[in-house]
Scaffold this active site. Structure first.
Site, PDB file in Angstrom:
ATOM      1  N   THR A  34       0.844  -1.196   0.000  1.00 32.24           N
ATOM      2  CA  THR A  34       0.000   0.000   0.000  1.00 32.24           C
ATOM      3  C   THR A  34       0.885   1.254   0.000  1.00 32.24           C
ATOM      4  O   THR A  34       0.684   2.161  -0.817  1.00 32.24           O
ATOM      5  CB  THR A  34      -0.932   0.025   1.240  1.00 32.24           C
ATOM      6  OG1 THR A  34      -1.510  -1.267   1.400  1.00 32.24           O
ATOM      7  CG2 THR A  34      -2.027   1.062   1.078  1.00 32.24           C
ATOM      8  N   ASP A  91       2.349   5.649   5.784  1.00 31.16           N
ATOM      9  CA  ASP A  91       2.716   4.226   5.854  1.00 31.16           C
ATOM     10  C   ASP A  91       1.460   3.360   5.794  1.00 31.16           C
ATOM     11  O   ASP A  91       0.348   3.848   6.008  1.00 31.16           O
ATOM     12  CB  ASP A  91       3.488   3.975   7.171  1.00 31.16           C
ATOM     13  CG  ASP A  91       4.377   2.738   7.109  1.00 31.16           C
ATOM     14  OD1 ASP A  91       4.263   1.959   6.140  1.00 31.16           O
ATOM     15  OD2 ASP A  91       5.166   2.542   8.050  1.00 31.16           O
ATOM     16  N   GLY A 105       4.291  -4.308  10.490  1.00 31.30           N
ATOM     17  CA  GLY A 105       5.454  -5.188  10.446  1.00 31.30           C
ATOM     18  C   GLY A 105       5.257  -6.444   9.621  1.00 31.30           C
ATOM     19  O   GLY A 105       6.081  -7.346   9.656  1.00 31.30           O
ATOM     20  N   GLU A 113      10.037   1.742  10.791  1.00 26.99           N
ATOM     21  CA  GLU A 113       8.754   2.440  10.609  1.00 26.99           C
ATOM     22  C   GLU A 113       8.349   3.166  11.900  1.00 26.99           C
ATOM     23  O   GLU A 113       7.779   4.245  11.856  1.00 26.99           O
ATOM     24  CB  GLU A 113       7.672   1.443  10.202  1.00 26.99           C
ATOM     25  CG  GLU A 113       7.886   0.916   8.790  1.00 26.99           C
ATOM     26  CD  GLU A 113       6.953  -0.225   8.421  1.00 26.99           C
ATOM     27  OE1 GLU A 113       6.651  -0.347   7.245  1.00 26.99           O
ATOM     28  OE2 GLU A 113       6.536  -0.990   9.309  1.00 26.99           O
TER      29      GLU A 113
END
Ligand code: 5RP
Length: 234
Positions: A34, A91, A105, A113
């Site tokens: 994504t 993210d 994760g 991240e």
């Protein structure tokens, strides 16, 4: 992943970039199928001259390579360019609960991240509707990054907290996934509803645990792509 789901991911990525990214920003760029759509949208707008003076931090090897392909200037979080932090990180996530708490994760990049998320003034998560859940930790496993020497003892400690533990195996290589930091990943699942805020803290108390995939203390704006359109949840 079917084409439909990929179109939703692309829709979420584009919507977040078009709404939130402005010229001159320092951007954290996330990881996964994504987040890559957001990276591509940033690259597209730079190529069209609609975004200028963007400086990026790539949260994984995958994202770094995409930045290189798209000529998005990217730097280390320790660099002078990014020493004052990031304006915005965009993210993906594996699960999002009603309070916008996350599991991340799935791509094994949660350590970096999380650094990007905490270094950012603003944090946006882009997901398709399949990622929405009522309770974190029952469906998608929570990744726990562990130094290799802690594998056995950390697994026992995780089991004591009620988790089922599976070492994440590599594809096309025998043995475990080794992270960018030389660690392994223990994927854990719970049979009961847990408090993700407490669990995020508890997991990081286990010796040898470097970081885990619960993101509960930093609240993102979440762009949810549904077949009916984009839903923005604050
Ligand atoms: C990587 C991540 C990803 O953002 C998460 O796994 C979602 O990935 P995708 O968009 O491919 O479903 O946390 O570490």
């Amino acid at each position: 992943m079917d084409q439909n789901q990929n179109s939703l991911k692309e829709m979420a990525g584009k919507a977040a970039v078009d709404d939130l990214v402005k010229s001159g920003m320092k951007l954290g760029l996330g990881t996964g199928s994504t987040a890559i759509h957001a990276v591509r949208r940033v690259g597209e707008l730079i190529a069209q001259g609609k975004l200028t003076n963007i400086t990026a931090f790539a949260t994984s090897f995958q994202t770094e390579i995409e930045c290189e392909k798209l000529n998005i200037p990217h730097f280390s979080l320790n660099s002078k360019q990014l020493a004052d932090g990031l304006d915005l990180t965009i993210d993906g996530a594996d699960e999002v609960d009603p309070q916008n708490r996350l599991i991340k994760g799935g791509g094994g990049a949660m350590l970096i991240e999380k650094l990007a998320a905490y270094a950012s003034q603003a944090y946006a998560i882009i997901v398709d509707e399949s990622k929405i859940t009522n309770n974190l930790g029952l469906g998608f496993p929570v990744p726990v990054e562990v130094v290799p020497e802690a594998r056995v003892q950390a697994s026992k400690a995780l089991e004591k907290l009620g988790a089922n533990v599976i070492i994440r195996e590599a594809l096309r290589k025998a043995g475990p996934v080794i992270t960018e930091h030389g660690n392994i990943i223990l994927d854990i699942k719970f049979n009961m509803v847990i408090d993700p805020v407490l669990m995020e803290a508890e997991l990081n108390k286990i010796p040898g645990v470097v970081e885990n995939g619960f993101f509960t203390r930093i609240k993102p704006v979440v762009y949810i792509a549904r077949t009916t359109g984009i839903d923005i949840r604050k």
